[in-house]
Design an enzyme around this catalytic site. Structure first.
Site, PDB file in Angstrom:
ATOM      1  CD  GLU A  75       6.101  -1.386 -37.930  1.00 18.23           C
ATOM      2  OE1 GLU A  75       6.324  -0.532 -38.810  1.00 18.23           O
ATOM      3  OE2 GLU A  75       4.945  -1.785 -37.653  1.00 18.23           O
ATOM      4  CB  CYS A 100       2.702   4.730 -38.561  1.00 16.79           C
ATOM      5  SG  CYS A 100       2.681   3.865 -36.981  1.00 16.79           S
ATOM      6  NE  ARG A 154     -19.506 -13.794 -52.745  1.00 13.25           N
ATOM      7  CZ  ARG A 154     -20.638 -14.482 -52.900  1.00 13.25           C
ATOM      8  NH1 ARG A 154     -21.166 -15.093 -51.846  1.00 13.25           N
ATOM      9  NH2 ARG A 154     -21.233 -14.551 -54.074  1.00 13.25           N
ATOM     10  NE  ARG A 189     -24.184 -19.545 -49.655  1.00 10.22           N
ATOM     11  CZ  ARG A 189     -24.064 -18.510 -50.471  1.00 10.22           C
ATOM     12  NH1 ARG A 189     -23.691 -17.338 -49.988  1.00 10.22           N
ATOM     13  NH2 ARG A 189     -24.304 -18.635 -51.760  1.00 10.22           N
ATOM     14  N   GLY A 249     -24.362  -8.691 -62.700  1.00  6.76           N
ATOM     15  CA  GLY A 249     -24.557  -9.323 -64.001  1.00  6.76           C
ATOM     16  C   GLY A 249     -23.845  -8.584 -65.115  1.00  6.76           C
TER      17      GLY A 249
END
Length: 343
Positions: free
Chosen positions: A53, A78, A187, A210, A287
């Site tokens: 805002e 807020c 990520r 990366r 895994g």
């Protein structure tokens, strides 16, 4: 389409620019409209910085027209002072005529108080426009606030015959280069990335972004028995690492922060500790054993599964989970499915 919908859609689009930059705050977008035209817009750009805002109001050249304008905001303004002053007070100060809110803020410090404050100041408030879209956008924040634990996203790639790795634990490469790049984007958007000791032992991953611009997530390594030594790449300095173990010896041999946990209820303890650290979301890339552990303990919210056309014939089976498919797309030679936990 009603113009209210169009302007709220724009607010939601703007909010997405904050992905990976504003946690533990929510992503928020704001659009200010006068006589059917956008005169100011903004989004929450970084944690601790001005809210959406504020950016939108600052973008308005003639502040006098705000008295006859409508503000579209993707989350309730807020009403408390945190890192910045209350946005509800800012809108009241400029005597905004009307505020359209996508959905309420689940944070108990706000939770309807911002809307009430605006209404008591004589501002017309409308609530619930594109609410489902807004709640999906901030699903991490909403879950963190209401359930007091991070939002958990499972990710894996599987072959056409349902394996995540060969019998020797080798998983290179099931998915396409473009799919792997998408993972690096993910990520950059999450607070933390989590693997188990077996993934570290067999893949020695870096767990960084990366291949995509953006921040590195906090790396979370689960090693109950303390089998990992400090030479693995997850312990290198390019990103912070949290190493969770139940081994007294391992607790003292790593330079990174090493919380010592009980063996029983290990995953729940990890999630509770991450919550206390204000980590809002976790991408689990472990895994098959680690992924299945999260599934078995029902400690997941979302799953992102790449399926390739490759077949192994035998190997380590992909986790089995029940969920509702909410999105599917083709990325190069892979099919990406996104499921949510409906239990």
């Amino acid at each position: 389409m009603n113009e209210d919908y169009l302007f709220m859609q724009r607010a939601l689009e703007l909010a997405q620019y904050g992905a990976g930059k504003v946690s533990p705050n929510p992503m928020v977008g704001c659009v200010i409209v006068h006589e059917g035209k956008i005169i100011g817009e903004g989004w929450h750009q970084r944690y601790g910085g001005p809210h959406a805002e504020v950016h939108a109001v600052e973008a308005v050249a003639d502040k006098e027209v705000l008295k006859e304008s409508t503000v579209y905001v993707s989350l309730e303004p807020c009403s408390h002072t945190g890192k910045t002053p209350p946005c509800a007070d800012l809108l009241i100060k400029h005597q905004i005529k009307r505020v359209v809110v996508c959905h309420t803020d689940p944070n108990e410090l706000v939770a309807g108080k911002g809307i009430k404050k605006l209404q008591e100041a004589g501002i017309a408030v409308e609530l619930g426009l594109l609410q489902k879209q807004g709640e999906w956008l901030n699903r991490r924040f909403n879950h963190y606030m209401t359930h007091k634990r991070p939002y958990v996203i499972l990710k894996w790639a599987q072959t056409a015959d349902g394996f995540v790795a060969r019998s020797n634990f080798d998983s290179k490469w099931i998915s396409s280069p473009l799919s792997r790049q998408r993972v690096h984007q993910w990520r950059s958007e999450e607070d933390a990335i989590l693997v188990g000791s077996q993934t570290v032992l067999h893949d020695n991953p870096q767990l960084t972004t990366r291949d995509w611009p953006g921040k590195n997530p906090i790396r979370v390594v689960l090693d109950r028995s303390g089998v990992l030594h400090s030479d693995f790449q997850v312990f290198y300095a390019e990103a912070p690492t949290l190493y969770y173990t139940s081994s007294e010896e391992a607790h003292t041999k790593h330079a990174c922060e090493t919380p010592l946990l009980k063996k029983e209820g290990f995953i729940e303890q990890v999630l509770a500790d991450l919550y206390q650290r204000k980590i809002q979301s976790v991408l689990v890339e472990g895994g098959s054993q680690m992924l299945q552990a999260f599934v078995s303990e029902n400690c997941w919210n979302e799953a992102r599964i790449f399926q390739s056309g490759t077949s192994f014939g035998e190997g380590l089976a992909a986790p089995v989970l029940r969920g509702k498919c909410v999105h599917q797309e083709t990325i190069s030679t892979d099919t990406l499915s996104v499921l949510i936990n409906s239990r």
